[in-house]
Design a protein around this motif. Structure first.
Motif, PDB file in Angstrom:
ATOM      1  N   ALA A 278       0.887  -1.164   0.000  1.00  0.00           N
ATOM      2  CA  ALA A 278       0.000   0.000   0.000  1.00  0.00           C
ATOM      3  C   ALA A 278       0.929   1.219   0.000  1.00  0.00           C
ATOM      4  O   ALA A 278       1.734   1.387   0.907  1.00  0.00           O
ATOM      5  CB  ALA A 278      -0.889   0.007   1.233  1.00  0.00           C
ATOM      6  N   VAL A 279       0.831   2.043  -1.049  1.00  0.00           N
ATOM      7  CA  VAL A 279       1.727   3.181  -1.210  1.00  0.00           C
ATOM      8  C   VAL A 279       0.920   4.467  -1.200  1.00  0.00           C
ATOM      9  O   VAL A 279      -0.104   4.579  -1.882  1.00  0.00           O
ATOM     10  CB  VAL A 279       2.533   3.044  -2.525  1.00  0.00           C
ATOM     11  CG1 VAL A 279       3.443   4.230  -2.735  1.00  0.00           C
ATOM     12  CG2 VAL A 279       3.343   1.751  -2.515  1.00  0.00           C
ATOM     13  N   GLU A 280       1.396   5.426  -0.401  1.00  0.00           N
ATOM     14  CA  GLU A 280       0.766   6.756  -0.292  1.00  0.00           C
ATOM     15  C   GLU A 280      -0.722   6.658   0.036  1.00  0.00           C
ATOM     16  O   GLU A 280      -1.532   7.392  -0.518  1.00  0.00           O
ATOM     17  CB  GLU A 280       0.985   7.566  -1.573  1.00  0.00           C
ATOM     18  CG  GLU A 280       2.419   7.959  -1.823  1.00  0.00           C
ATOM     19  CD  GLU A 280       2.974   8.991  -0.852  1.00  0.00           C
ATOM     20  OE1 GLU A 280       2.192   9.641  -0.128  1.00  0.00           O
ATOM     21  OE2 GLU A 280       4.205   9.144  -0.811  1.00  0.00           O
ATOM     22  N   GLY A 281      -1.104   5.710   0.896  1.00  0.00           N
ATOM     23  CA  GLY A 281      -2.475   5.606   1.359  1.00  0.00           C
ATOM     24  C   GLY A 281      -3.427   4.928   0.384  1.00  0.00           C
ATOM     25  O   GLY A 281      -4.612   4.798   0.668  1.00  0.00           O
ATOM     26  N   ARG A 282      -2.933   4.491  -0.780  1.00  0.00           N
ATOM     27  CA  ARG A 282      -3.794   3.790  -1.740  1.00  0.00           C
ATOM     28  C   ARG A 282      -4.087   2.383  -1.239  1.00  0.00           C
ATOM     29  O   ARG A 282      -3.423   1.879  -0.345  1.00  0.00           O
ATOM     30  CB  ARG A 282      -3.136   3.753  -3.120  1.00  0.00           C
ATOM     31  CG  ARG A 282      -2.995   5.145  -3.742  1.00  0.00           C
ATOM     32  CD  ARG A 282      -2.523   5.050  -5.187  1.00  0.00           C
ATOM     33  NE  ARG A 282      -1.207   4.455  -5.305  1.00  0.00           N
ATOM     34  CZ  ARG A 282      -0.086   5.138  -5.530  1.00  0.00           C
ATOM     35  NH1 ARG A 282      -0.122   6.447  -5.643  1.00  0.00           N
ATOM     36  NH2 ARG A 282       1.069   4.512  -5.641  1.00  0.00           N
ATOM     37  N   GLU A 283      -5.050   1.739  -1.830  1.00  0.00           N
ATOM     38  CA  GLU A 283      -5.393   0.359  -1.497  1.00  0.00           C
ATOM     39  C   GLU A 283      -4.186  -0.540  -1.758  1.00  0.00           C
ATOM     40  O   GLU A 283      -3.444  -0.311  -2.725  1.00  0.00           O
ATOM     41  CB  GLU A 283      -6.584  -0.115  -2.323  1.00  0.00           C
ATOM     42  CG  GLU A 283      -7.893   0.530  -1.927  1.00  0.00           C
ATOM     43  CD  GLU A 283      -8.296   0.180  -0.497  1.00  0.00           C
ATOM     44  OE1 GLU A 283      -8.246  -1.009  -0.133  1.00  0.00           O
ATOM     45  OE2 GLU A 283      -8.663   1.106   0.236  1.00  0.00           O
ATOM     46  N   PRO A 284      -3.992  -1.574  -0.936  1.00  0.00           N
ATOM     47  CA  PRO A 284      -2.878  -2.498  -1.162  1.00  0.00           C
ATOM     48  C   PRO A 284      -2.993  -3.197  -2.515  1.00  0.00           C
ATOM     49  O   PRO A 284      -4.080  -3.588  -2.926  1.00  0.00           O
ATOM     50  CB  PRO A 284      -3.021  -3.507  -0.025  1.00  0.00           C
ATOM     51  CG  PRO A 284      -3.834  -2.830   1.014  1.00  0.00           C
ATOM     52  CD  PRO A 284      -4.751  -1.889   0.274  1.00  0.00           C
ATOM     53  N   GLU A 285      -1.846  -3.319  -3.211  1.00  0.00           N
ATOM     54  CA  GLU A 285      -1.798  -4.015  -4.490  1.00  0.00           C
ATOM     55  C   GLU A 285      -1.041  -5.324  -4.312  1.00  0.00           C
ATOM     56  O   GLU A 285       0.087  -5.321  -3.811  1.00  0.00           O
ATOM     57  CB  GLU A 285      -1.072  -3.170  -5.536  1.00  0.00           C
ATOM     58  CG  GLU A 285      -1.804  -1.910  -5.924  1.00  0.00           C
ATOM     59  CD  GLU A 285      -1.079  -1.149  -7.032  1.00  0.00           C
ATOM     60  OE1 GLU A 285      -0.410  -1.789  -7.872  1.00  0.00           O
ATOM     61  OE2 GLU A 285      -1.193   0.078  -7.036  1.00  0.00           O
ATOM     62  N   PRO A 286      -1.635  -6.460  -4.709  1.00  0.00           N
ATOM     63  CA  PRO A 286      -0.909  -7.731  -4.624  1.00  0.00           C
ATOM     64  C   PRO A 286       0.430  -7.625  -5.348  1.00  0.00           C
ATOM     65  O   PRO A 286       0.521  -7.034  -6.426  1.00  0.00           O
ATOM     66  CB  PRO A 286      -1.846  -8.722  -5.315  1.00  0.00           C
ATOM     67  CG  PRO A 286      -3.202  -8.107  -5.158  1.00  0.00           C
ATOM     68  CD  PRO A 286      -2.985  -6.618  -5.254  1.00  0.00           C
TER      69      PRO A 286
END
Length: 128
Positions: free
Chosen positions: A67-75
């Motif tokens: 999860a980068v800069e508060g975005r949703e976690p990406e597999p």
């Protein structure tokens, strides 16, 4: 040849995960970068982090999500490298309840923090 294994590294508790800094290996002070093994426990997450270094994190084991800069976690599957800009906020999540996630984190201070960011690398690559 020297073999540096995450399985034999001495790990300490930092950032809510286990860290094995490469400073534990003889000769690592000559490397032009810092490096560490990061182990996220099953079902766990790292503490939110940001730093002045550019970081290249390579997933070498387990089922991770960034999860980068508060975005949703990406597999982020095994074999994936994530390049983080200086001061880019990030959290590493372990998607498995039974297996740890292991990362190789390589980091360095950019020569010119104003001009050398991972985003600039992406733009340059796209321009070819």
């Amino acid at each position: 040849m020297r073999r540096l294994s995450s399985e034999s590294a001495v790990l300490t508790d930092e950032y809510a995960i286990r860290i094995g800094r490469w400073s534990q290996y003889a000769g690592s002070e000559a490397l032009p970068f810092g490096a560490m093994w990061c182990v996220v426990p099953p079902g766990g997450s790292s503490a939110p982090d940001h730093h002045p270094e550019v970081e290249l994190a390579v997933v070498v084991g387990g089922r991770a999500a960034f999860a980068v800069e508060g975005r949703e976690p990406e597999p982020t599957p095994v074999g994936t490298a994530v390049l983080l800009d200086p001061e880019e906020r990030h959290v590493i999540h372990n998607l498995s309840d039974t297996e740890p996630v292991t990362l190789l984190s390589i980091y360095w201070l950019p020569e010119d923090p104003a001009a050398a960011t991972a985003g600039d690398v992406e733009v340059a690559r796209d321009a070819r």
